[in-house]
Design a protein around this motif. Structure first.
Motif, PDB file in Angstrom:
ATOM      1  N   LEU A   1       3.524 101.175  48.031  1.00  0.00           N
ATOM      2  CA  LEU A   1       2.074 101.141  48.010  1.00  0.00           C
ATOM      3  C   LEU A   1       1.646 101.301  46.539  1.00  0.00           C
ATOM      4  O   LEU A   1       0.902 100.772  46.114  1.00  0.00           O
ATOM      5  CB  LEU A   1       1.953 102.454  48.885  1.00  0.00           C
ATOM      6  CG  LEU A   1       0.257 102.874  48.796  1.00  0.00           C
ATOM      7  CD1 LEU A   1      -0.365 101.572  49.711  1.00  0.00           C
ATOM      8  CD2 LEU A   1       0.136 103.998  49.530  1.00  0.00           C
ATOM      9  N   PHE A   2       2.411 101.957  45.830  1.00  0.00           N
ATOM     10  CA  PHE A   2       1.793 102.457  44.610  1.00  0.00           C
ATOM     11  C   PHE A   2       2.679 101.430  43.315  1.00  0.00           C
ATOM     12  O   PHE A   2       1.837 101.118  42.325  1.00  0.00           O
ATOM     13  CB  PHE A   2       2.257 103.986  44.078  1.00  0.00           C
ATOM     14  CG  PHE A   2       1.606 104.755  44.968  1.00  0.00           C
ATOM     15  CD1 PHE A   2      -0.051 104.795  44.974  1.00  0.00           C
ATOM     16  CD2 PHE A   2       2.176 105.802  45.953  1.00  0.00           C
ATOM     17  CE1 PHE A   2      -0.769 105.676  45.946  1.00  0.00           C
ATOM     18  CE2 PHE A   2       1.316 106.490  46.634  1.00  0.00           C
ATOM     19  CZ  PHE A   2      -0.019 106.671  46.540  1.00  0.00           C
ATOM     20  N   VAL A   3       3.697 101.232  43.544  1.00  0.00           N
ATOM     21  CA  VAL A   3       4.318 100.334  42.422  1.00  0.00           C
ATOM     22  C   VAL A   3       4.381  98.852  42.753  1.00  0.00           C
ATOM     23  O   VAL A   3       3.940  98.144  41.798  1.00  0.00           O
ATOM     24  CB  VAL A   3       5.875 100.630  42.144  1.00  0.00           C
ATOM     25  CG1 VAL A   3       6.514  99.944  41.042  1.00  0.00           C
ATOM     26  CG2 VAL A   3       5.956 102.325  41.855  1.00  0.00           C
ATOM     27  N   GLY A   4       4.446  98.557  44.245  1.00  0.00           N
ATOM     28  CA  GLY A   4       4.268  97.267  44.330  1.00  0.00           C
ATOM     29  C   GLY A   4       5.399  96.344  43.666  1.00  0.00           C
ATOM     30  O   GLY A   4       6.588  96.604  43.690  1.00  0.00           O
ATOM     31  N   GLY A   5       4.987  95.492  43.055  1.00  0.00           N
ATOM     32  CA  GLY A   5       5.909  94.481  42.510  1.00  0.00           C
ATOM     33  C   GLY A   5       5.893  94.792  40.953  1.00  0.00           C
ATOM     34  O   GLY A   5       6.674  94.082  40.128  1.00  0.00           O
ATOM     35  N   GLY A   6       5.351  95.937  40.396  1.00  0.00           N
ATOM     36  CA  GLY A   6       5.543  96.239  39.015  1.00  0.00           C
ATOM     37  C   GLY A   6       6.786  96.427  38.516  1.00  0.00           C
ATOM     38  O   GLY A   6       7.171  96.332  37.475  1.00  0.00           O
TER      39      GLY A   6
ATOM     40  N   PHE B   1       6.055  96.241  56.366  1.00  0.00           N
ATOM     41  CA  PHE B   1       7.345  96.424  56.770  1.00  0.00           C
ATOM     42  C   PHE B   1       7.794  98.015  56.510  1.00  0.00           C
ATOM     43  O   PHE B   1       8.381  98.506  57.518  1.00  0.00           O
ATOM     44  CB  PHE B   1       8.324  95.442  56.119  1.00  0.00           C
ATOM     45  CG  PHE B   1       9.707  95.543  56.939  1.00  0.00           C
ATOM     46  CD1 PHE B   1      10.124  95.459  58.191  1.00  0.00           C
ATOM     47  CD2 PHE B   1      10.592  95.655  55.934  1.00  0.00           C
ATOM     48  CE1 PHE B   1      11.209  95.431  58.383  1.00  0.00           C
ATOM     49  CE2 PHE B   1      11.958  95.805  56.324  1.00  0.00           C
ATOM     50  CZ  PHE B   1      12.372  95.793  57.823  1.00  0.00           C
ATOM     51  N   SER B   2       7.601  98.359  55.546  1.00  0.00           N
ATOM     52  CA  SER B   2       8.128  99.588  55.107  1.00  0.00           C
ATOM     53  C   SER B   2       7.385 100.753  55.710  1.00  0.00           C
ATOM     54  O   SER B   2       7.939 101.901  56.297  1.00  0.00           O
ATOM     55  CB  SER B   2       7.854  99.845  53.503  1.00  0.00           C
ATOM     56  OG  SER B   2       8.337 101.232  53.068  1.00  0.00           O
ATOM     57  N   VAL B   3       5.823 100.638  56.174  1.00  0.00           N
ATOM     58  CA  VAL B   3       5.230 101.621  56.678  1.00  0.00           C
ATOM     59  C   VAL B   3       5.621 101.628  58.235  1.00  0.00           C
ATOM     60  O   VAL B   3       5.661 102.693  58.780  1.00  0.00           O
ATOM     61  CB  VAL B   3       3.616 101.251  56.572  1.00  0.00           C
ATOM     62  CG1 VAL B   3       2.872 102.153  57.390  1.00  0.00           C
ATOM     63  CG2 VAL B   3       3.414 101.801  55.215  1.00  0.00           C
ATOM     64  N   PHE B   4       6.002 100.472  58.667  1.00  0.00           N
ATOM     65  CA  PHE B   4       6.433 100.514  60.298  1.00  0.00           C
ATOM     66  C   PHE B   4       7.725 101.223  60.270  1.00  0.00           C
ATOM     67  O   PHE B   4       7.889 101.840  61.116  1.00  0.00           O
ATOM     68  CB  PHE B   4       6.469  98.935  60.449  1.00  0.00           C
ATOM     69  CG  PHE B   4       7.242  98.815  61.852  1.00  0.00           C
ATOM     70  CD1 PHE B   4       6.707  98.914  63.180  1.00  0.00           C
ATOM     71  CD2 PHE B   4       8.547  98.705  62.009  1.00  0.00           C
ATOM     72  CE1 PHE B   4       6.925  99.036  64.514  1.00  0.00           C
ATOM     73  CE2 PHE B   4       9.221  98.473  63.309  1.00  0.00           C
ATOM     74  CZ  PHE B   4       8.471  98.610  64.424  1.00  0.00           C
TER      75      PHE B   4
END
Length: 114
Positions: free
Chosen positions: A59-64, A20-23
Motif C-alpha cells: 500500500l505505502f511503498v508500492g514499487g518504490g 492480492f495482498s489485502v485478500f
C-alpha cells in the motif's frame, strides 16, 4: 510514449499485487485460531503480522522499493498455496461448494435401496 505505457502497466501490476495482498490478509483474519494449530502452520498471529506488513508495504511503498514488494508477494503466495489449503482441509470450510458425504450419489444420498 513507450515509457508512459510501461508506467501505466506497472501501476496496474502493483494495484493487482495490493488487492492480492489485502485478500490474503482478510482471509487470514477470517480463519479460526485453532485451525492454524491443527494444520501445523505456525500461529494466526504470525500470519496476520506477516501478511499485514506485506499489505502495508504494497500500500505505502508500492514499487518504490522492489525488494520489499517481492518479499511481501512471496509471503502472500506461500499463504495462498500452502497455508490456506491446509486451513480449508482442517476446517472443511471454503470454496463455497457442498461436499456432501461419502455415500452421496448423483441424485442425493444413497441409502442402500431402502
Amino acid at each position: 510514449m513507450i515509457l508512459t505505457g510501461f508506467n501505466e502497466a506497472m501501476d496496474f501490476l502493483f494495484l493487482g499485487l495490493l488487492v492480492f495482498s489485502v485478500f490474503c490478509f482478510v482471509d487470514a483474519i477470517l480463519r479460526r485460531e485453532d485451525a492454524y494449530r491443527a494444520a501445523d502452520k505456525n500461529t494466526k498471529q504470525f500470519w496476520l503480522i506477516l501478511l499485514g506488513i506485506g499489505a502495508a508495504i504494497n500500500l505505502f511503498v508500492g514499487g518504490g522499493f522492489l525488494l520489499l514488494t517481492i518479499i511481501a508477494v512471496i509471503a502472500d503466495i506461500v499463504y495462498m498455496v500452502d497455508v490456506r489449503p491446509a486451513l480449508i482441509r482442517v476446517t472443511g470450510s471454503g470454496g463455497g461448494r457442498y461436499r456432501g458425504s461419502s455415500s452421496d450419489g448423483p441424485y442425493g444420498p444413497y441409502n442402500g435401496g431402502r
